[in-house]
Structure formats: structure tokens, C-alpha cells
Design a protein around this motif. Sequence first.
Motif, short mmCIF file in Angstrom:
data_model
loop_
_atom_site.label_atom_id
_atom_site.label_comp_id
_atom_site.label_asym_id
_atom_site.label_seq_id
_atom_site.Cartn_x
_atom_site.Cartn_y
_atom_site.Cartn_z
N GLY A 105 0.89 -1.61 0.19
CA GLY A 105 -0.16 0.21 0.28
C GLY A 105 0.57 1.10 0.00
N ASP A 132 4.29 -2.49 -4.06
CA ASP A 132 4.70 -0.85 -5.01
C ASP A 132 6.13 -0.82 -4.33
N HIS A 156 3.47 -11.11 -6.93
CA HIS A 156 2.30 -10.90 -8.40
C HIS A 156 2.63 -11.63 -9.59
N ASP A 220 -0.95 -9.28 0.70
CA ASP A 220 -0.13 -8.49 2.37
C ASP A 220 -0.05 -8.72 3.22
N1 NAX Z 1 -7.19 -2.81 1.55
C1 NAX Z 1 -5.69 -2.71 0.67
O1 NAX Z 1 -5.51 -1.43 1.50
C2 NAX Z 1 -5.62 -2.86 -0.24
C3 NAX Z 1 -4.43 -2.54 -0.97
N2 NAX Z 1 -3.81 -2.52 -2.06
C4 NAX Z 1 -2.33 -2.74 -2.31
O2 NAX Z 1 -2.35 -1.42 -3.33
C5 NAX Z 1 -1.08 -1.88 -4.22
C6 NAX Z 1 -1.53 -2.49 -5.68
O3 NAX Z 1 -1.65 -3.79 -5.57
P1 NAX Z 1 -2.70 -4.42 -6.20
O4 NAX Z 1 -2.32 -6.02 -6.59
O5 NAX Z 1 -4.11 -4.60 -6.36
O6 NAX Z 1 -1.94 -3.60 -7.51
P2 NAX Z 1 -0.91 -4.24 -9.03
O7 NAX Z 1 -1.31 -3.10 -9.93
O8 NAX Z 1 0.17 -4.75 -8.70
O9 NAX Z 1 -1.86 -5.53 -9.35
C7 NAX Z 1 -3.13 -5.36 -10.27
C8 NAX Z 1 -3.37 -5.52 -11.19
O10 NAX Z 1 -2.37 -6.85 -11.66
C9 NAX Z 1 -2.79 -7.71 -12.76
N3 NAX Z 1 -3.13 -9.06 -11.34
C10 NAX Z 1 -3.10 -9.09 -10.04
N4 NAX Z 1 -2.08 -10.59 -9.61
C11 NAX Z 1 -2.33 -10.79 -10.63
C12 NAX Z 1 -1.58 -12.45 -10.63
N5 NAX Z 1 -1.82 -13.40 -9.09
N6 NAX Z 1 -1.49 -13.09 -11.93
C13 NAX Z 1 -1.51 -11.69 -13.00
N7 NAX Z 1 -2.03 -10.27 -12.85
C14 NAX Z 1 -2.72 -10.00 -11.77
C15 NAX Z 1 -4.26 -7.22 -11.89
O11 NAX Z 1 -5.08 -7.86 -12.97
C16 NAX Z 1 -4.53 -5.77 -12.17
O12 NAX Z 1 -5.01 -5.58 -13.51
C17 NAX Z 1 -0.50 -2.43 -3.17
O13 NAX Z 1 0.45 -2.13 -2.73
C18 NAX Z 1 -1.54 -3.32 -2.37
O14 NAX Z 1 -0.81 -3.70 -1.11
C19 NAX Z 1 -4.08 -4.41 -2.05
O15 NAX Z 1 -3.25 -5.09 -1.60
C20 NAX Z 1 -5.49 -4.88 -2.15
C21 NAX Z 1 -5.70 -4.24 -0.64
#
Ligand code: NAX
Length: 283
Positions: A105, A132, A156, A220
Amino acid sequence: MEALLINKHEILKRYKPVSVQAHKGTQGHALIIGGSYGKIGSIILASKASLKSGCGLVTALIPKCGYTSIQTSFPEAMVITDKEEAYISEIEFEIIPNAIAIGMGIGQHETTQKAFIKFLKNNNKPLLIDADGINILSKNKELFDFVSEQTILTPHRKELQRLIGDWSSEEEMIEKAARLTESKKWIIVIKGAPTQIISGNAIYTNSTGNQALATAGSGDTLSGIIAGLLAQGYTPEDAAILGVYIHGLTADIGSKSLGYQAFIASDIIENLGKAFLSLDENF
Ligand SMILES: NC(=O)C1=CN([C@@H]2O[C@H](COP(=O)(O)OP(=O)(O)OC[C@H]3O[C@@H](n4cnc5c(N)ncnc54)[C@H](O)[C@@H]3O)[C@@H](O)[C@H]2O)[C@@H](O)CC1
Ligand SMILES: Nc1ncnc2c1ncn2[C@@H]1O[C@H](COP(=O)(O)OP(=O)(O)O)[C@@H](O)[C@H]1O
Ligand SMILES: [Mg+2]
């Protein structure tokens, strides 16, 4: 590369029950760094998961906006707040942690990136980099030299693609990731179904977990579990292997009553006790 399955037999070689003489000082102090406006939940989940994975103390380093929500929702955590309201602008702390997890996050604000770079250049603690934090590394590959050996990265597949470039097959993905771990001596947890861990010249494939984990915050939470194990003195390889196994086991246990749709990241944390107890039965 040696291919190994992470099953209960493999885990029981590595798992250490908590000593009767334990006190919170012997169980280690985890420092969880991250969060930004609207994503404080990632740090609440990671911090809670670290403490419920057995470490003695946890401190969360977050931007000011998260202070009330974390102290209210998770009073067991100690908190350090950045001077900035919405994002982390500097990473400084008086405490002496046993392990650090950073990136969940945290966002990619210019100032946060600069703080992250300065932190990497000065850190000497066992370290996990997620989310990030990995994305900032991917954008600044010259930073690789400041990420010490035995650092755990937990991408991931999309985060991995940013780090090592695209691949046309699973074999090529493993090959490219293994080249990186070979040269940098990192441990890479490739989160997926199943999760695979590349460490040294071995690739471990996890045997637990299911689609209940396809939910926001499950990664997370894994970062918090691994940080909590690192803080207890597990080697980075054992912390990654045990953490991934226990994380998946909570979904195997919890989805029996919750199903796959209604299982959310907080349920990982709620089922940590049952997951660890299933290991204690063997001792
Ligand atoms: N409640 C919260 O505060 C949350 C915070 N988050 C934070 O949000 C930020 C962005 O994380 P995200 O993972 O959502 O963003 P990312 O931009 O890294 O990943 C999202 C994109 O990647 C693709 N993707 C995600 N997992 C995948 C997988 N296993 N295989 C292939 N494609 C995949 C998705 O389809 C999307 O297009 C991070 O810093 C994370 O820690 C998320 O973990 C969600 C919850
Ligand atoms: N279908 C699935 N089967 C097993 N594990 C899964 C599945 N979907 C997701 N996971 C696990 O859930 C976690 C997702 O991590 P991540 O995408 O970083 O979540 P977030 O960033 O939202 O916290 C990983 O540990 C991944 O292995
Ligand atoms: Mg994630």
C-alpha cells in the motif's frame, strides 16, 4: 534446479513451537512499513498477521492519515507516523526491529520512492519487499545492488513481469526469476495458484491454499505472516516456506465453513491459530 513440494513433512522439519519460557522480547519485533491514503488496510492486515504469526511486538510505520484507524482497529500494534498526511516521505525509526516488511500500500509518490531508496541503502535487517516496493525496484533497476542477499520478494505475477520482463511459458518465467535469485541471492515468492518459491538452486511448490485467497489483501497478509516469522529468527528461506504454507492452510481450513466467495483477507488472520495448532499436534 531441485524441485521440492512444500508439504507437512517438509514443514515439520522447519517449524519451531513457541517455548514455555518465551516472552515478547524473545519472540522478536517486526516493523511493517507502508500504506498511503486509502490503502492503510494493507498495513493493518500485515501488522495483525505478523503478531498472530507469533512475533512478540509489531510496529507499523505509516502516513499520518492511518493513525486513528490502526490504533483503533488493532490496539496491539505500536505506530510511527510520517510527517506527511497521505504518503510516506521518510523512513526513520528509533526502534531496533528484528525484521522489516516494506511496500504494501506504500504507493509510488516521488517522495516515497526517494525515501525507499534511502532506506534500502541503509538497511541491515532481514527484509521482505512486496507490492509497490517491488514496483519501485522495477522502475529503478540500479537499486538491485542495494537489496541485500537473502531479501525476500513476494511478487504476484504482474509484479514479477514488471521486475523481470515478460515470458512466453511457465518454464521461461521460472528460468528468468531463477537467474535473478542466482545473481542476487534473493528469495522470490511467486504468488499464484500454486505459489512457488525460488531460493538458492531449489524451487519449492506450495501444497496449500485455494481460490478463497483470490481476494484483496491476501498478499499483504502473507507479507505480515512472513515478517512475523522472520522476526522470530526463522531463516529467510524457512520464513518464506513456512509462511506460504500456513497462509494457504488458513484458506483450506476457513473455506470449509465460509466457502470461496465470502472468505476475505481478515479470515486468513482469524484462521492462523487453527493453522499453527495443526502443526503443534505433531510435537
Ligand atoms: N486494503 C488495502 O489497503 C489493499 C491494498 N492493496 C495494495 O494496493 C497496491 C496495488 O496492488 P495490486 O496488486 O492491486 O495492483 P497491481 O497493479 O500490482 O496489480 C493489479 C493488476 O495486476 C493484475 N494482477 C493482480 N494479481 C495478479 C496475478 N496473480 N496474476 C496476474 N495478474 C495479476 C490485475 O489483474 C491488475 O491488472 C499494492 O500496494 C497493494 O499492497 C491491495 O493489496 C488490495 C488491498
Ligand atoms: N486461486 C488461488 N489459489 C491459491 N492462492 C491464490 C489464488 N488467488 C490468489 N491467491 C493467493 O493470494 C495472494 C494474492 O496476493 P496479492 O495479489 O499480492 O494480494 P493483495 O496485493 O491484494 O494483498 C497470493 O498469496 C496468491 O498466491
Ligand atoms: Mg499484493
